[in-house]
Motif scaffolding. Structure first.
Motif, PDB file in Angstrom:
ATOM      1  N   LEU A   1      21.297 -94.640 -96.246  1.00 32.10           N
ATOM      2  CA  LEU A   1      21.229 -96.081 -95.970  1.00 32.10           C
ATOM      3  C   LEU A   1      22.616 -96.694 -96.104  1.00 32.10           C
ATOM      4  CD1 LEU A   1      17.963 -97.031 -97.909  1.00 32.10           C
ATOM      5  CD2 LEU A   1      18.253 -96.633 -95.445  1.00 32.10           C
ATOM      6  N   VAL A   2      22.879 -97.707 -95.328  1.00 34.25           N
ATOM      7  CA  VAL A   2      24.173 -98.370 -95.348  1.00 34.25           C
ATOM      8  C   VAL A   2      24.289 -99.228 -96.603  1.00 34.25           C
ATOM      9  CG1 VAL A   2      25.608-100.085 -94.168  1.00 34.25           C
ATOM     10  CG2 VAL A   2      24.373 -98.353 -92.853  1.00 34.25           C
ATOM     11  N   ILE A   3      25.392 -99.039 -97.333  1.00 34.91           N
ATOM     12  CA  ILE A   3      25.657 -99.862 -98.510  1.00 34.91           C
ATOM     13  C   ILE A   3      26.764-100.881 -98.225  1.00 34.91           C
ATOM     14  CG2 ILE A   3      24.733 -98.287-100.224  1.00 34.91           C
ATOM     15  CD1 ILE A   3      27.572 -97.253-100.716  1.00 34.91           C
ATOM     16  N   THR A   4      27.625-100.591 -97.254  1.00 35.55           N
ATOM     17  CA  THR A   4      28.678-101.523 -96.858  1.00 35.55           C
ATOM     18  C   THR A   4      28.942-101.383 -95.364  1.00 35.55           C
ATOM     19  OG1 THR A   4      29.761-101.309 -99.015  1.00 35.55           O
ATOM     20  CG2 THR A   4      31.060-102.287 -97.241  1.00 35.55           C
TER      21      THR A   4
ATOM     22  N   ALA B   1      22.823-104.037 -99.796  1.00 38.20           N
ATOM     23  CA  ALA B   1      23.959-103.756 -98.909  1.00 38.20           C
ATOM     24  C   ALA B   1      24.817-105.006 -98.692  1.00 38.20           C
ATOM     25  CB  ALA B   1      23.466-103.227 -97.569  1.00 38.20           C
ATOM     26  N   ARG B   2      26.083-104.745 -98.361  1.00 36.97           N
ATOM     27  CA  ARG B   2      27.031-105.820 -98.024  1.00 36.97           C
ATOM     28  C   ARG B   2      27.345-105.743 -96.539  1.00 36.97           C
ATOM     29  NH1 ARG B   2      33.415-105.989 -99.336  1.00 36.97           N
ATOM     30  NH2 ARG B   2      33.807-108.158 -98.725  1.00 36.97           N
ATOM     31  N   PHE B   3      27.383-106.909 -95.893  1.00 41.08           N
ATOM     32  CA  PHE B   3      27.787-107.016 -94.489  1.00 41.08           C
ATOM     33  C   PHE B   3      28.902-108.047 -94.405  1.00 41.08           C
ATOM     34  CE2 PHE B   3      27.844-108.951 -90.351  1.00 41.08           C
ATOM     35  CZ  PHE B   3      27.774-107.866 -89.488  1.00 41.08           C
ATOM     36  N   LYS B   4      30.033-107.644 -93.791  1.00 39.67           N
ATOM     37  CA  LYS B   4      31.184-108.548 -93.689  1.00 39.67           C
ATOM     38  C   LYS B   4      31.739-108.489 -92.274  1.00 39.67           C
ATOM     39  CE  LYS B   4      35.612-109.482 -95.995  1.00 39.67           C
ATOM     40  NZ  LYS B   4      36.430-109.727 -94.841  1.00 39.67           N
TER      41      LYS B   4
ATOM     42  N   SER C   1      25.494-110.268 -98.975  1.00 37.25           N
ATOM     43  CA  SER C   1      24.880-109.097 -99.595  1.00 37.25           C
ATOM     44  C   SER C   1      23.377-109.283 -99.652  1.00 37.25           C
ATOM     45  CB  SER C   1      25.424-108.888-101.010  1.00 37.25           C
ATOM     46  OG  SER C   1      26.789-108.561-100.974  1.00 37.25           O
ATOM     47  N   GLY C   2      22.666-108.190 -99.491  1.00 37.07           N
ATOM     48  CA  GLY C   2      21.211-108.199 -99.551  1.00 37.07           C
ATOM     49  C   GLY C   2      20.586-108.317 -98.177  1.00 37.07           C
ATOM     50  N   LEU C   3      19.407-107.743 -98.041  1.00 29.51           N
ATOM     51  CA  LEU C   3      18.720-107.705 -96.751  1.00 29.51           C
ATOM     52  C   LEU C   3      18.417-109.095 -96.204  1.00 29.51           C
ATOM     53  CD1 LEU C   3      16.245-104.722 -97.267  1.00 29.51           C
ATOM     54  CD2 LEU C   3      18.297-104.779 -95.830  1.00 29.51           C
ATOM     55  N   ASP C   4      18.025-110.025 -97.064  1.00 29.87           N
ATOM     56  CA  ASP C   4      17.709-111.376 -96.584  1.00 29.87           C
ATOM     57  C   ASP C   4      18.928-112.042 -95.970  1.00 29.87           C
ATOM     58  OD1 ASP C   4      15.093-111.115 -97.393  1.00 29.87           O
ATOM     59  OD2 ASP C   4      15.370-112.228 -99.274  1.00 29.87           O
ATOM     60  N   GLN C   5      20.089-111.889 -96.618  1.00 35.71           N
ATOM     61  CA  GLN C   5      21.309-112.504 -96.112  1.00 35.71           C
ATOM     62  C   GLN C   5      21.795-111.816 -94.830  1.00 35.71           C
ATOM     63  OE1 GLN C   5      23.009-115.333 -97.504  1.00 35.71           O
ATOM     64  NE2 GLN C   5      20.935-115.445 -98.312  1.00 35.71           N
TER      65      GLN C   5
ATOM     66  N   LEU D   1      29.739 -97.508 -94.858  1.00 30.04           N
ATOM     67  CA  LEU D   1      29.546 -96.559 -95.946  1.00 30.04           C
ATOM     68  C   LEU D   1      28.055 -96.344 -96.173  1.00 30.04           C
ATOM     69  CD1 LEU D   1      32.401 -97.872 -96.450  1.00 30.04           C
ATOM     70  CD2 LEU D   1      32.068 -97.227 -98.831  1.00 30.04           C
ATOM     71  N   PHE D   2      27.681 -95.076 -96.295  1.00 30.08           N
ATOM     72  CA  PHE D   2      26.290 -94.694 -96.519  1.00 30.08           C
ATOM     73  C   PHE D   2      26.095 -94.232 -97.958  1.00 30.08           C
ATOM     74  CE2 PHE D   2      27.036 -94.037 -91.999  1.00 30.08           C
ATOM     75  CZ  PHE D   2      25.894 -94.553 -91.425  1.00 30.08           C
ATOM     76  N   ASN D   3      24.896 -94.496 -98.499  1.00 34.07           N
ATOM     77  CA  ASN D   3      24.561 -93.947 -99.816  1.00 34.07           C
ATOM     78  C   ASN D   3      24.003 -92.532 -99.636  1.00 34.07           C
ATOM     79  OD1 ASN D   3      21.827 -94.216 -99.102  1.00 34.07           O
ATOM     80  ND2 ASN D   3      21.482 -95.993-100.423  1.00 34.07           N
ATOM     81  N   GLU D   4      23.597 -91.912-100.740  1.00 32.90           N
ATOM     82  CA  GLU D   4      23.111 -90.526-100.698  1.00 32.90           C
ATOM     83  C   GLU D   4      21.781 -90.379 -99.948  1.00 32.90           C
ATOM     84  OE1 GLU D   4      21.601 -92.763-104.049  1.00 32.90           O
ATOM     85  OE2 GLU D   4      23.667 -92.287-103.537  1.00 32.90           O
ATOM     86  N   SER D   5      21.117 -91.496 -99.670  1.00 38.15           N
ATOM     87  CA  SER D   5      19.863 -91.464 -98.905  1.00 38.15           C
ATOM     88  C   SER D   5      20.071 -91.770 -97.426  1.00 38.15           C
ATOM     89  CB  SER D   5      18.873 -92.481 -99.485  1.00 38.15           C
ATOM     90  OG  SER D   5      18.603 -92.190-100.831  1.00 38.15           O
TER      91      SER D   5
END
Length: 146
Positions: A112-115, A35-38, A45-49, A106-110
């Protein structure tokens, strides 16, 4: 899809309105691994970040709180109107945050947040509390206002 999207938005809003530092190990329950967080200060991007951004928030804002006022849904996107507060009073003039903003999520088909992109005015809510910057910002505002 609308009922499903509403449940995803409700889950995400609930996660943030009750967010505590101990919840950061659960980010994978709401964010996709890539995922991206801005926001005005970060673009990661990514859970660790993403976890790093929120750990930083908890280090600098000892009492952060998100309030979700409303949301709107369109396809796989939710728009959240929120308020973030941190009413720290350290006795030496610490920053007191009270930020009004919007997020596009934005959510994916599952589900989960992708952006997640935050929109808020850093000058109004943060920079104007810093003495050296506040006078310069007020000067510029006076010069460009009608």
């Amino acid at each position: 899809m609308n009922d499903v999207m509403e449940s995803w938005a409700r889950r995400y809003a609930g996660f943030f309105t009750h967010l505590k530092e101990t919840d950061l190990n659960r980010l994978g329950e709401v964010f996709a691994p890539d995922a991206r967080f801005k926001d005005p200060f970060n673009d990661v991007s990514g859970l660790d970040q993403i976890e790093m951004v929120f750990r930083h928030m908890f280090q600098n804002c000892p009492a952060p709180r998100f309030y979700i006022h409303a949301w709107a849904l369109k396809d796989n996107t939710a728009y959240f109107h929120w308020r973030f507060t941190d009413r720290q009073d350290d006795g030496v003039g610490g920053l007191r945050l009270d930020v009004d903003g919007m997020s596009r999520v934005l959510f994916n088909e599952s589900g989960l947040v992708i952006t997640h992109v935050d929109y808020w005015d850093a000058a109004e809510y943060l920079y104007e509390q810093i003495p050296v910057l506040s006078s310069a910002i007020r000067f510029v505002k006076r010069r460009i206002s009608a």
